[in-house]
Design a protein around this motif. Structure first.
Motif, PDB file in Angstrom:
ATOM      1  N   TYR A   1      11.576 -14.922 -22.771  1.00 42.38           N
ATOM      2  CA  TYR A   1      10.508 -15.842 -23.138  1.00 42.38           C
ATOM      3  C   TYR A   1      10.232 -15.767 -24.643  1.00 42.38           C
ATOM      4  CZ  TYR A   1       9.723 -15.771 -18.102  1.00 42.38           C
ATOM      5  OH  TYR A   1       9.893 -15.855 -16.742  1.00 42.38           O
ATOM      6  N   PHE A   2      10.055 -16.926 -25.247  1.00 42.46           N
ATOM      7  CA  PHE A   2       9.849 -17.029 -26.684  1.00 42.46           C
ATOM      8  C   PHE A   2       8.549 -16.334 -27.102  1.00 42.46           C
ATOM      9  CE2 PHE A   2       8.468 -19.561 -30.459  1.00 42.46           C
ATOM     10  CZ  PHE A   2       9.534 -19.252 -31.287  1.00 42.46           C
ATOM     11  N   LYS A   3       8.668 -15.350 -28.000  1.00 41.51           N
ATOM     12  CA  LYS A   3       7.523 -14.604 -28.547  1.00 41.51           C
ATOM     13  C   LYS A   3       6.672 -13.924 -27.483  1.00 41.51           C
ATOM     14  CE  LYS A   3       6.968 -17.268 -32.850  1.00 41.51           C
ATOM     15  NZ  LYS A   3       6.055 -18.072 -33.690  1.00 41.51           N
ATOM     16  N   LEU A   4       7.294 -13.572 -26.355  1.00 37.72           N
ATOM     17  CA  LEU A   4       6.569 -12.871 -25.293  1.00 37.72           C
ATOM     18  C   LEU A   4       7.396 -11.666 -24.831  1.00 37.72           C
ATOM     19  CD1 LEU A   4       5.303 -15.904 -23.149  1.00 37.72           C
ATOM     20  CD2 LEU A   4       3.919 -14.442 -24.636  1.00 37.72           C
ATOM     21  N   PRO A   5       7.523 -10.660 -25.676  1.00 38.98           N
ATOM     22  CA  PRO A   5       8.377  -9.518 -25.339  1.00 38.98           C
ATOM     23  C   PRO A   5       7.922  -8.746 -24.105  1.00 38.98           C
ATOM     24  CG  PRO A   5       7.070  -9.074 -27.316  1.00 38.98           C
ATOM     25  CD  PRO A   5       6.921 -10.522 -27.023  1.00 38.98           C
ATOM     26  N   SER A   6       6.620  -8.620 -23.905  1.00 42.20           N
ATOM     27  CA  SER A   6       6.142  -7.848 -22.755  1.00 42.20           C
ATOM     28  C   SER A   6       6.471  -8.559 -21.449  1.00 42.20           C
ATOM     29  CB  SER A   6       4.633  -7.606 -22.861  1.00 42.20           C
ATOM     30  OG  SER A   6       3.928  -8.831 -22.912  1.00 42.20           O
ATOM     31  N   GLU A   7       6.287  -9.895 -21.400  1.00 44.90           N
ATOM     32  CA  GLU A   7       6.621 -10.642 -20.188  1.00 44.90           C
ATOM     33  C   GLU A   7       8.127 -10.677 -19.976  1.00 44.90           C
ATOM     34  OE1 GLU A   7       4.629 -14.110 -18.997  1.00 44.90           O
ATOM     35  OE2 GLU A   7       2.907 -13.802 -20.328  1.00 44.90           O
ATOM     36  N   THR A   8       8.885 -10.730 -21.071  1.00 48.94           N
ATOM     37  CA  THR A   8      10.344 -10.702 -20.959  1.00 48.94           C
ATOM     38  C   THR A   8      10.800  -9.392 -20.330  1.00 48.94           C
ATOM     39  OG1 THR A   8      10.647 -12.170 -22.866  1.00 48.94           O
ATOM     40  CG2 THR A   8      12.510 -10.757 -22.272  1.00 48.94           C
TER      41      THR A   8
ATOM     42  N   ASN B   1       2.585 -25.403 -31.931  1.00 45.58           N
ATOM     43  CA  ASN B   1       2.189 -24.372 -32.903  1.00 45.58           C
ATOM     44  C   ASN B   1       2.976 -23.074 -32.732  1.00 45.58           C
ATOM     45  OD1 ASN B   1       0.343 -26.054 -34.120  1.00 45.58           O
ATOM     46  ND2 ASN B   1      -1.398 -25.299 -32.945  1.00 45.58           N
ATOM     47  N   GLU B   2       3.232 -22.684 -31.490  1.00 48.25           N
ATOM     48  CA  GLU B   2       3.950 -21.427 -31.261  1.00 48.25           C
ATOM     49  C   GLU B   2       5.366 -21.489 -31.834  1.00 48.25           C
ATOM     50  OE1 GLU B   2       3.786 -18.414 -27.685  1.00 48.25           O
ATOM     51  OE2 GLU B   2       5.151 -20.059 -27.163  1.00 48.25           O
ATOM     52  N   THR B   3       6.011 -22.661 -31.734  1.00 46.01           N
ATOM     53  CA  THR B   3       7.384 -22.806 -32.248  1.00 46.01           C
ATOM     54  C   THR B   3       7.418 -23.255 -33.701  1.00 46.01           C
ATOM     55  OG1 THR B   3       7.455 -25.050 -31.310  1.00 46.01           O
ATOM     56  CG2 THR B   3       8.397 -23.255 -29.986  1.00 46.01           C
ATOM     57  N   GLU B   4       6.249 -23.586 -34.271  1.00 48.12           N
ATOM     58  CA  GLU B   4       6.119 -23.929 -35.686  1.00 48.12           C
ATOM     59  C   GLU B   4       7.023 -25.100 -36.101  1.00 48.12           C
ATOM     60  OE1 GLU B   4       5.156 -20.112 -38.170  1.00 48.12           O
ATOM     61  OE2 GLU B   4       6.776 -19.569 -36.758  1.00 48.12           O
ATOM     62  N   VAL B   5       7.107 -26.099 -35.249  1.00 45.21           N
ATOM     63  CA  VAL B   5       7.963 -27.250 -35.565  1.00 45.21           C
ATOM     64  C   VAL B   5       7.309 -28.134 -36.623  1.00 45.21           C
ATOM     65  CG1 VAL B   5       9.102 -27.272 -33.316  1.00 45.21           C
ATOM     66  CG2 VAL B   5       7.016 -28.613 -33.641  1.00 45.21           C
ATOM     67  N   GLU B   6       8.139 -28.686 -37.480  1.00 41.95           N
ATOM     68  CA  GLU B   6       7.674 -29.641 -38.490  1.00 41.95           C
ATOM     69  C   GLU B   6       8.027 -31.074 -38.102  1.00 41.95           C
ATOM     70  OE1 GLU B   6       9.264 -28.556 -42.273  1.00 41.95           O
ATOM     71  OE2 GLU B   6       8.158 -26.658 -42.386  1.00 41.95           O
TER      72      GLU B   6
ATOM     73  N   SER C   1       2.016 -24.094 -14.674  1.00 41.52           N
ATOM     74  CA  SER C   1       1.212 -24.117 -13.454  1.00 41.52           C
ATOM     75  C   SER C   1       0.108 -23.060 -13.496  1.00 41.52           C
ATOM     76  CB  SER C   1       2.100 -23.909 -12.222  1.00 41.52           C
ATOM     77  OG  SER C   1       2.834 -22.719 -12.341  1.00 41.52           O
ATOM     78  N   THR C   2       0.302 -22.022 -14.336  1.00 46.55           N
ATOM     79  CA  THR C   2      -0.760 -21.033 -14.542  1.00 46.55           C
ATOM     80  C   THR C   2      -0.847 -20.713 -16.026  1.00 46.55           C
ATOM     81  OG1 THR C   2       0.819 -19.237 -14.160  1.00 46.55           O
ATOM     82  CG2 THR C   2      -0.451 -19.971 -12.267  1.00 46.55           C
ATOM     83  N   GLY C   3      -2.003 -20.920 -16.636  1.00 47.18           N
ATOM     84  CA  GLY C   3      -2.198 -20.581 -18.044  1.00 47.18           C
ATOM     85  C   GLY C   3      -1.355 -21.424 -18.976  1.00 47.18           C
ATOM     86  N   ASN C   4      -1.136 -20.903 -20.196  1.00 47.79           N
ATOM     87  CA  ASN C   4      -0.316 -21.605 -21.177  1.00 47.79           C
ATOM     88  C   ASN C   4       1.133 -21.654 -20.722  1.00 47.79           C
ATOM     89  OD1 ASN C   4      -2.170 -22.350 -23.176  1.00 47.79           O
ATOM     90  ND2 ASN C   4      -2.140 -20.312 -24.098  1.00 47.79           N
ATOM     91  N   PRO C   5       1.828 -22.767 -21.037  1.00 45.04           N
ATOM     92  CA  PRO C   5       3.252 -22.823 -20.704  1.00 45.04           C
ATOM     93  C   PRO C   5       4.030 -21.786 -21.505  1.00 45.04           C
ATOM     94  CG  PRO C   5       2.623 -24.685 -22.098  1.00 45.04           C
ATOM     95  CD  PRO C   5       1.350 -23.992 -21.694  1.00 45.04           C
ATOM     96  N   LYS C   6       5.103 -21.268 -20.884  1.00 38.97           N
ATOM     97  CA  LYS C   6       5.961 -20.278 -21.546  1.00 38.97           C
ATOM     98  C   LYS C   6       7.260 -20.944 -21.972  1.00 38.97           C
ATOM     99  CE  LYS C   6       5.861 -17.511 -17.992  1.00 38.97           C
ATOM    100  NZ  LYS C   6       6.016 -16.366 -17.062  1.00 38.97           N
ATOM    101  N   GLY C   7       7.727 -20.604 -23.168  1.00 37.79           N
ATOM    102  CA  GLY C   7       8.989 -21.132 -23.658  1.00 37.79           C
ATOM    103  C   GLY C   7      10.144 -20.217 -23.278  1.00 37.79           C
ATOM    104  N   VAL C   8      11.141 -20.759 -22.591  1.00 41.69           N
ATOM    105  CA  VAL C   8      12.328 -19.991 -22.210  1.00 41.69           C
ATOM    106  C   VAL C   8      13.430 -20.281 -23.229  1.00 41.69           C
ATOM    107  CG1 VAL C   8      14.044 -19.557 -20.413  1.00 41.69           C
ATOM    108  CG2 VAL C   8      11.684 -20.147 -19.776  1.00 41.69           C
ATOM    109  N   GLU C   9      13.994 -19.236 -23.818  1.00 42.48           N
ATOM    110  CA  GLU C   9      15.050 -19.388 -24.820  1.00 42.48           C
ATOM    111  C   GLU C   9      16.411 -19.503 -24.136  1.00 42.48           C
ATOM    112  OE1 GLU C   9      14.621 -17.413 -28.761  1.00 42.48           O
ATOM    113  OE2 GLU C   9      13.370 -16.019 -27.617  1.00 42.48           O
TER     114      GLU C   9
END
Length: 666
Positions: free
Chosen positions: A485-492, A153-158, A238-246
């Motif tokens: 990180y994909f759609k995670l500017p603060s963590e980036t 859902n986060e990457t909105e793939v079809e 390993s903690t929480g939701n997985p993060k997508g690395v671009e």
């Protein structure tokens, strides 16, 4: 004195220019002359050069059956020979994938997802999609349903590429993924795509049929550029939701070139692939191998050796059939190989076990001697045969490798063991051992095109002014460092930054450099716990040392900051547990009951504490209490990641009651 392998300039370490294999630098120059900077470019150029060389192979599945073992159903496979495709044939298949995705109406820079185990179709599908200018989202097959839904859902793939054995899971979560329109299914050799039913608005296409749906009229090329996003790679969560690395094409380009500079491989070599392609280390490795014209034989952790769990009676493990010259491994796999060999030797009697032990020690002390070579023929060739008998290079990553395991594997298999260090955020690339470095315990100098610096971590007591070696948090810079990180500017913004035009990443690992410029990873911020009396203990370091004990299959150490000692949850070696039971008159007791038998636990604890002292662990490191478990920790039950790293939070939750009991809190 070992010659310098890394160069220090101020507080930045880089690779010494005279280290590594020349052909890697020549390959970079050659690819640049061809303007080949993207992943599909690499295969295209290599297919021109090695068109009739064997490229990828898959074993023939002849039959499967279910058997009962201690009340559990196990799947056993009968496998035949490998079937191979040449570089030219693989390139043609990639072009067909590109044509097929064009016919689906996808637009350049849209995203598709791959959720499948490592196999040939995974790689060709990814390269075909990348060739069309798409970005590929990778998701581990053992992520939780929530994790899969999050990534989709986060990457909105079809469009999703998957395998038949994952379809039943996808069907369950599809109602929560309303953008998905197409599922391309890699067929099972015996059962096709199965009979899973999906909603009518989702189109299911078998992969072999998918290859035929594109036409020259449909085909539109959207050649990607080097700075385009190639992969959005989700961590194992390993903690929480997985993060997508671009990860861009350029990131992977510099990472795989660094690999080729460290690896002495060419088109005469053969590699066996069984680690997850959704893990950056395996993906970069396979792209590097394609660039060199190496042959890749696909396998799985369940069929790799004769002792693998899905290998049926009378069937050889994949390594025996493929006979690889190169293999990538994670430390846990190597520890298991050593324990399997040790158990098999001990079964042959005390005399042979004693001879084997002396042979191992002699070869460690006299590696280049004629007697050592004779020992290979008499003793160690049988051990080497477990991995096909031809392995000359082993690359190890994913977690720290203990010096004991490193030395033992090199002795038994007679191959180079090159330990590497990296992470998804650096495209798997930070440092790696030179092939001629016979030391253990370090992870080599920085790779080519990589800069490494250390930053003070005052809380943990690590400073770059420490003597005799500078210490601190490892910070990595260079073209292999990803954008964030994909759609995670603060963590980036917390982990990544730009300085003087260079992208840098804070790893969270603690390292030190020696006088020859090689890096030692000595701690991790998240693994450090301060006990009640103020002493720090490093959970990862304790576990890596104790895992070398032959009676331990796996271990998770826990430290309560409000207490004065550590405790451990341990998966014991069943064969050693049975031996201890027999020696103490408990041979008729079940494994589950042995694990809670106080006499057995005390014997086990004593052996572990003795081994811990021999490994140099300090007073506060050594567990004072243990809990033995029969539950094998796998990615499927969520106790470890796909790269077999401990998921501490999940393990603590599973054994919370037992941990509290060890601290007398119940």
């Amino acid at each position: 004195m070992v010659e310098s392998r890394g160069i220090r300039k101020g507080n930045i370490w880089t690779k010494a220019e005279d280290r590594g294999f020349k052909h890697g630098y020549e390959l970079k120059t050659f690819l640049e002359s061809k303007n080949a900077y993207t992943l599909p470019d690499i295969l295209e150029v290599s297919a021109e050069k090695h068109e009739n060389t064997l490229c990828i192979g898959t074993r023939k599945l002849l039959s499967r059956k279910k058997i009962e073992n201690n009340g559990k159903q196990l799947e056993k496979l009968e496998l035949g020979e490998y079937t191979w495709k040449s570089y030219k044939e693989v390139q043609n298949e990639v072009i067909k994938v590109t044509s097929a995705v064009s016919s689906l109406g996808l637009q350049s820079k849209e995203r598709v997802a791959i959720i499948a185990e490592t196999r040939a179709e995974w790689l060709t599908s990814a390269l075909g999609c990348l060739r069309y200018g798409l970005a590929v989202v990778t998701l581990y097959v053992n992520l939780s349903d929530t994790g899969l839904v999050h990534g989709i859902n986060e990457t909105e793939v079809e469009t999703i590429f998957t395998s038949s054995d994952i379809m039943s899971r996808l069907v369950k979560i599809l109602p929560r993924c309303d953008k998905v329109k197409n599922i391309i299914v890699f067929e099972d050799q015996l059962d096709g795509i199965g009979n899973a039913k999906v909603d009518q608005h989702v189109k299911v296409i078998p992969f072999q049929e998918f290859l035929t749906i594109g036409t020259e009229q449909d085909f539109v090329t959207n050649k990607p550029k080097e700075n385009d996003t190639a992969i959005i790679m989700y961590t194992s969560g390993s903690t929480g939701n997985p993060k997508g690395v671009e990860i861009t094409h350029k990131n992977v380009f510099y990472s795989f070139i660094a690999y080729t500079i460290q690896a002495n491989l060419n088109s005469s070599d053969r590699y066996i692939a069984y680690l997850p392609l959704a893990h950056i280390m395996e993906l970069v490795t396979e792209i590097a191998l394609l660039s060199l014209g190496v042959t890749i034989a696909y396998s799985s952790p369940f069929t790799l050796t004769n002792n693998s769990p899905k290998i049926g009676k009378g069937t050889l493990g994949d390594a025996r059939v493929a006979k690889p010259t190169a293999i990538t491994a994670v430390p846990l796999i190597l520890d298991r190989i050593i324990k399997t060999v040790s158990i098999n030797v001990e079964k042959q009697g005390k005399l042979k076990a004693k001879i084997f032990k002396h042979a191992v020690q002699f070869k460690k002390d006299h590696e280049a001697s004629l007697t050592s070579r004779a020992l290979d023929i008499i003793i160690f060739n049988k051990v080497k045969a477990e991995l096909g008998g031809s392995v000359k290079m082993m690359v190890v990553g994913g977690a720290p490798l203990s010096p004991q395991t490193h030395s033992m594997i090199r002795t038994m298999f007679g191959c180079t063991v090159q330990v590497g260090y990296g992470c998804t955020e650096t495209s798997a690339c930070v440092s790696s051992m030179d092939s001629d470095d016979m030391r253990t315990g370090h992870v080599g100098p920085p790779n080519a095109f990589v800069e490494v610096k250390l930053q003070d971590w005052e809380e943990g007591g690590y400073r770059i002014t420490d003597t005799p070696r500078p210490r601190g948090e490892i910070v990595v810079g260079g073209p292999c460092v990803t954008s964030g990180y994909f759609k995670l500017p603060s963590e980036t913004s917390v982990s990544f930054y730009v300085e003087d035009g260079t992208q840098w990443f804070r790893t969270g690992d603690i390292g030190e450099f020696d006088e020859t410029g090689v890096l030692y990873v000595i701690d991790r911020k998240k693994d450090l716990v301060k006990l009640k009396h103020g002493e720090y203990v490093s959970l990862g370091n304790i576990e890596s040392k104790i895992k070398t004990c032959s009676i331990v299959d796996n271990i998770c150490v826990y430290a309560d900051p409000c207490e004065e000692y550590t405790v451990a949850v341990i998966l014991p070696s069943q064969s050693y547990l049975e031996k201890i039971a027999a020696d103490n008159g408990l041979s008729d007791v079940s494994i589950d009951k042995l694990c809670v038998e106080s006499q057995i636990k005390q014997i086990f604890l004593g052996k572990i504490q003795t081994h811990s002292k021999q490994c140099g662990l300090g007073k506060w490191d050594i567990p004072q209490k243990i809990h033995l478990t029969t539950l094998v920790w796998t990615p499927d039950n969520g106790m470890v990641t796909a790269a077999l790293k401990l998921k501490r939070k999940d393990i603590y939750k599973e054994y919370e009651q037992e941990i509290n009991a060890m601290y007398n809190k119940n």
